[in-house]
Write an enzyme that holds these catalytic residues in place. Structure first.
Site, short mmCIF file in Angstrom:
data_model
loop_
_atom_site.label_atom_id
_atom_site.label_comp_id
_atom_site.label_asym_id
_atom_site.label_seq_id
_atom_site.Cartn_x
_atom_site.Cartn_y
_atom_site.Cartn_z
N TYR A 51 0.83 -1.19 0.00
CA TYR A 51 0.00 0.00 0.00
C TYR A 51 0.88 1.25 0.00
CZ TYR A 51 -4.06 -2.94 1.18
OH TYR A 51 -5.06 -3.88 1.16
N SER A 214 -13.69 -3.91 0.00
CA SER A 214 -14.39 -3.19 -1.08
C SER A 214 -15.91 -3.33 -0.96
CB SER A 214 -13.92 -3.68 -2.45
OG SER A 214 -12.63 -3.21 -2.73
N PRO A 215 -16.48 -3.00 0.21
CA PRO A 215 -17.92 -3.20 0.41
C PRO A 215 -18.81 -2.27 -0.39
CG PRO A 215 -16.96 -2.06 2.30
CD PRO A 215 -15.82 -2.50 1.43
N LEU A 220 -13.02 -4.52 -8.89
CA LEU A 220 -11.83 -3.68 -8.87
C LEU A 220 -11.75 -2.70 -10.03
CD1 LEU A 220 -9.07 -6.20 -7.72
CD2 LEU A 220 -10.04 -4.31 -6.43
N GLY A 223 -15.71 0.32 -10.32
CA GLY A 223 -16.00 1.44 -9.44
C GLY A 223 -17.13 1.18 -8.45
N PHE A 225 -20.83 1.04 -6.86
CA PHE A 225 -22.17 0.77 -7.39
C PHE A 225 -23.10 1.96 -7.16
CE2 PHE A 225 -22.17 -1.37 -3.16
CZ PHE A 225 -23.22 -0.70 -2.55
N GLU A 227 -22.54 4.90 -7.94
CA GLU A 227 -22.38 5.81 -9.07
C GLU A 227 -22.72 5.15 -10.40
OE1 GLU A 227 -18.34 7.07 -8.79
OE2 GLU A 227 -18.64 8.22 -6.93
#
Length: 304
Positions: A51, A214-215, A220, A223, A225, A227
């Site tokens: 990261y 990534s809830p 990946l 993007g 959901f 939007e």
């Protein structure tokens, strides 16, 4: 809200802060994020050596030092194994990677170390040796994996002296392969395709804590959901329950994950203190069974 992590004696918050984006913050801003998280009762921090090229861990450590927070107040987790163009679960890499993580985080030990994604060239006995060496040296207390299926976990577990504590897996209302096959057993539809050999049930049977990452994303590459015009029904349904419970849409998403009986942790990545506070309100929401299924169906899924 706290829960036991795996079969360990560690009690961690059901919401964890994923620190991937911390590398982009100034130290003072990182201090604000950490303070905001702790104010919400979140004590679990998830890192990885990749990261920000290690900068996320450095920034976190600098902020923590400035805040004067005792290490014992926090649960620190990091991950290793991803190299440029390949995965590396060799003993040498794991041990060396942990030394780097500890140096960047300015700590003597990790509460949890996860293998970051599967390495198909993994030698499980070599991983077991690395884990044993790190535990005996007091550098890592517990171990886990990420994005692994049932048989990958079973293979590794056969060589370990203690159970795996964690499996970090992608999950959101718009990304539900962990659930789909279990709801469509013995069906001919595409949802019946078993992508992971019953990973969720395996984790439940062996008390391995699933950490949902990534809830808020579709996947990946697609993007958020929230939007996407492809998920209007899902967003409307979430908004309906947000209004009903008097919380944000993000809190409903996290409440949906926490409602699943596997006692999952939800890993959020926000670096916005106000948004973190809104998300943390999920701990006050207990979705009913019909409400949980309503959200699942509104994402475009169907039941047999």
């Amino acid at each position: 809200m706290l829960q036991k992590i795996g079969q360990t004696n560690v009690t961690g918050s059901r919401i964890a802060l994923g620190c991937m984006r911390m590398a982009a913050l100034e130290t003072k801003d990182a201090e604000h994020v950490i303070s905001a998280v702790l104010e919400q009762g979140i004590n679990f921090f998830d890192h990885a050596d990749i990261y920000g090229g290690g900068e996320s861990e450095k920034r976190f450590a600098a902020a923590l030092k400035n805040l004067g927070i005792n290490r014992d107040q926090l649960i620190l987790q990091s991950k290793c194994g991803i190299q440029k163009g390949y995965f590396d679960f060799s003993k040498e890499h794991i041990v060396t990677a942990v030394d780097g993580i500890l140096q960047r985080l300015n700590t003597d030990y990790l509460d949890f170390l996860l293998l970051h994604r599967p390495d198909v060239l993994m030698e499980p006995d070599e991983v077991a040796e690395a884990f044993m060496q790190l535990k005996e040296a007091g550098k890592v207390r517990h171990f886990g994996v990420s994005n692994q299926n049932r048989y990958q976990m079973e293979l590794l577990a056969a060589y370990l002296d203690e159970p795996l504590a964690v499996n970090q897996l992608q999950l959101s209302p718009a990304h539900t392969p962990l659930f789909d096959a279990g709801l469509n057993v013995n069906m001919k539809n595409s949802a019946a395709i078993d992508h992971d050999s019953g990973t969720v049930d395996y984790c439940r049977l062996h008390q391995i804590t699933i950490q949902a990452w990534s809830p808020f994303q579709i996947d990946l590459t697609s993007g958020l959901f929230s939007e996407s015009p492809d998920y209007q029904d899902l967003n409307l349904t979430i908004a309906k329950y947000a209004q009903q419970y008097g919380v944000s849409a993000e809190a409903i998403v996290i409440a949906w994950i926490l409602r699943y009986p596997a006692k999952m942790q939800a890993v959020i990545g926000s670096m916005n203190p106000k948004r973190i506070a809104k998300i943390a309100a999920a701990n006050k929401v207990a979705l009913t069974r019909p409400e949980w299924y309503d959200i699942y169906l509104s994402a475009g899924n169907s039941l047999p």
